[in-house]
Structures are given as structure tokens and as C-alpha cells.
Design a protein around this motif. Structure first.
Motif, short mmCIF file in Angstrom:
data_model
loop_
_atom_site.label_atom_id
_atom_site.label_comp_id
_atom_site.label_asym_id
_atom_site.label_seq_id
_atom_site.Cartn_x
_atom_site.Cartn_y
_atom_site.Cartn_z
N MET A 1 0.83 -1.21 0.00
CA MET A 1 0.00 0.00 0.00
C MET A 1 0.86 1.25 0.00
SD MET A 1 -3.05 0.97 2.64
CE MET A 1 -1.99 0.91 4.07
N PHE A 2 1.94 1.25 0.78
CA PHE A 2 2.86 2.39 0.83
C PHE A 2 3.47 2.66 -0.55
CE2 PHE A 2 7.29 3.88 1.57
CZ PHE A 2 7.00 5.11 2.13
N GLU A 3 3.89 1.59 -1.22
CA GLU A 3 4.49 1.73 -2.56
C GLU A 3 3.46 2.23 -3.57
OE1 GLU A 3 7.66 -1.98 -2.02
OE2 GLU A 3 5.80 -2.25 -3.16
N SER A 4 2.21 1.76 -3.44
CA SER A 4 1.18 2.18 -4.40
C SER A 4 0.82 3.65 -4.24
CB SER A 4 -0.07 1.31 -4.24
OG SER A 4 -0.69 1.55 -2.99
N VAL A 5 0.84 4.15 -2.98
CA VAL A 5 0.56 5.57 -2.75
C VAL A 5 1.68 6.43 -3.34
CG1 VAL A 5 0.33 7.35 -0.96
CG2 VAL A 5 -0.86 5.18 -0.71
N LEU A 6 2.93 6.01 -3.15
CA LEU A 6 4.06 6.78 -3.68
C LEU A 6 4.01 6.88 -5.20
CD1 LEU A 6 7.16 5.58 -1.60
CD2 LEU A 6 5.89 7.72 -1.40
N SER A 7 3.53 5.82 -5.86
CA SER A 7 3.53 5.80 -7.33
C SER A 7 2.19 6.20 -7.94
CB SER A 7 3.92 4.40 -7.82
OG SER A 7 3.00 3.45 -7.33
#
Length: 328
Positions: free
Chosen positions: A282-288
Motif C-alpha cells: 500500500m505504501f508503494e502504491s501511494v508513492l507511485s
């Protein structure tokens, strides 16, 4: 029984409204965030692309459709079980979730069970020994633990047990390119789990400890406890059979509510330890700005929380009959 049926029907209606609002917010929030998903769809060459090429990419992913059309497609995909395709990782989202969920359930599920057991045990001891040095020491330790940020605890544990002593691995859920199998693989997974699990327990145990201590203190002041003491009932029987069992009701409620968050993972801890769970995804998806992946991960978390709350509402009248009878 009729009152219980009305209670369940009312709760069901409330949760249907909550699910509708949850789905709508889950669709709107990623689109209100700053940033352009085209950068992650097209890569670093987006600046050299013509307007027609950019429009073609947006058309391909449906981002040029109206908001109403996008919302309709989003609802349809949810009911058909199609979470879509990750812009950033170029893979079906269902595959990513199937890979990440077991790691998250292992970490957060085990953390929830152990922190509850430890919190209940020390909360009961602290309440039973209220006003003594043991009570004061336990309160000091648990209040100190609650004040520590999770990333700081994780970094301290890594610096001691990984960097200084070299006892445990620094990151990941298992050793890369190790080709371990059977018991060797289980031991490897266990070693990687120790530090993130310890961090999760240390930062979450205080809430259960405080709830158990407060609940136990209330129960110990009840008339039937005084009567049991006056009758000469053994201390162990009063503590475990009468006081501790009745004091567990609020802890059971908190446990059920916390259960809903287990599928969401522990984002900060998974990020610190590079643990491949849903929280880190989820953290990676928000960043991208990966809209479909953001929606899928948030959807899993919110659905699990709603289901856990609904189950807690169904179980609570069974534990405390006053709730379903309209007297609670």
C-alpha cells in the motif's frame, strides 16, 4: 429472540450504508491526491511523448473517461472480483495480493495474539497488585513502550540484534536465492520474523494492558468479589475464575476490532524491515499514484474492518445478553 433479530437487522442496514460510503471514498480519495499517474504509466520518457501518445495511454487505462464512467467500471469490477492491473508493477493486482497477504497475516495475526496474551496477563497482575511497587513498575514500563514510535523501535532492534550482534537478518521475509526447503525454510522465515514481530508487540501491547487493568479493577470492586473473599474462597479462584474471566469482555471487543486491521498489515514496520506484506504494498502504491492498487489495498483493509465490526456486534449479545435485549 425478536429483539435480537431487530438488533441484527439494524446493524446490517448500518453496515450496508457504511460499505456504500466506503466504496465511494475509496474511489475518490486517490483521484484527489496530487500528482499525475501518467508519469508512472509512461515512465521517465513521458516528457518526450507527444500529446497523442499521452492520450492513447490514458485511453488504454480508462483515465480519460468521465468520473461517472470510471466509478461505474470500478463498482462493476469489485462485484466481479476483478481488481485490475497495477500501473507500476505491470501485474494483475489479484496476484500481488495473493503473494503479500500470507506474510501480512503471519506477522500481524501472530502479533495480535501474542500482544493480547501478554497484555491480559500483565494487566491482571497489575490490577491485582494495585498500589504496590509491582503495579507502579508495570505501569511505568508499559507507558514507556506506548510512547515509543514504531520506526524508532525497529531501528534500535536492527542496530542491536542485526548490526552489532549479527544474530538476526536485517530485512525481508526469507533469504533470497537460498533454495531452503522444509524445516530449513521454516527456521529461516522464523529468524526474519523475530524483529518485526517483536517491534509490533512492543508498540501494541500497552492498549490491551491498560484495558485489562482498568476492567479488572472495576470487577475487583464488585460485591460478588467481596462476598467471595468474605467466604474464604481461595485467592487463585477469585483471581482467575471470577475476576479475570468477567474482566475479559472489553478485551474481547478490542481484539475483534483489531482483528479487522490485521489484513491491512503494519505499514511502518513492514517498510522499516522491507517485509513483503500488504502494508508495504500500500505504501508503494501511494508513492507511485497507482490508483487500482491503492483502491484494492484500501478496499481489503476497510472490508476486513467492517466484517470484524459486524462479527463483534453479533458476538457481543452472546457474551453480554443485555446488549441484544435493549437493556444494554
Amino acid at each position: 429472540m425478536k429483539e435480537l433479530g431487530k438488533f441484527i437487522a439494524g446493524k446490517l442496514l448500518q453496515y450496508l450504508i457504511v460499505i456504500f460510503l466506503m466504496l465511494t471514498l475509496n474511489f475518490l480519495l486517490p483521484r484527489l491526491m496530487p500528482g499525475n499517474p501518467l508519469v508512472f504509466l509512461a515512465g521517465e520518457d513521458v516528457g518526450f511523448m507527444s500529446s497523442a501518445e499521452k492520450e492513447a495511454i490514458l485511453d488504454k487505462y480508462g483515465l480519460n473517461d468521465s468520473i461517472i464512467e470510471q466509478y461505474g467500471a470500478y463498482i462493476k469490477n469489485i462485484f466481479t472480483g476483478d481488481f485490475g492491473y497495477s500501473y507500476q508493477q505491470k501485474r494483475p493486482i489479484s496476484e500481488l495480493l495473493v503473494e503479500r497477504l500470507p506474510w501480512t497475516m503471519l506477522l500481524t495475526g501472530l502479533g495480535l495474539v501474542l500482544s493480547t496474551v501478554i497484555g491480559v496477563m500483565f494487566g491482571a497482575i497489575s490490577a491485582w497488585k494495585r498500589g504496590t511497587r509491582t503495579d507502579a513498575n508495570l505501569l511505568t514500563v508499559f507507558m514507556f513502550l506506548s510512547a515509543m514510535p514504531s520506526f524508532w523501535v525497529g531501528m534500535i532492534l536492527v542496530s542491536i540484534f542485526s548490526a552489532q550482534l549479527g544474530w538476526l537478518p536485517v530485512f525481508g521475509a526469507e533469504s533470497a536465492w537460498s533454495n531452503f526447503s522444509g524445516m530449513e525454510r521454516l527456521i529461516d522465515i522464523g529468524k526474519h520474523l523475530v524483529l518485526p514481530l517483536a517491534t509490533l508487540i512492543l508498540i501494541s501491547v500497552t492498549s490491551t494492558f491498560m484495558i485489562m487493568r482498568y476492567s479488572m479493577l472495576n470487577v475487583l470492586g464488585e460485591d460478588y468479589i467481596m462476598m467471595a473473599k468474605a467466604k474464604g474462597v481461595k485467592e487463585k479462584a477469585i483471581k482467575y475464575k471470577h475476576a479475570m474471566r468477567n474482566a475479559l469482555l472489553p478485551v474481547a471487543t478490542v481484539f475483534m476490532l483489531s482483528l479487522g486491521f490485521t489484513l491491512g498489515g503494519a505499514t511502518v514496520i513492514e517498510t522499516v524491515f522491507a517485509y513483503p506484506g500488504v502494508g508495504r504494498l500500500m505504501f508503494e502504491s501511494v508513492l507511485s499514484r497507482d490508483y487500482p492498487l491503492i483502491q484494492a489495498t484500501f478496499l481489503i483493509i476497510t472490508f476486513s474492518v467492517v466484517i470484524a465490526n459486524f462479527l463483534a456486534d453479533l458476538i457481543y449479545p452472546l457474551i453480554d445478553p443485555k446488549v441484544g435485549s435493549g437493556n444494554g
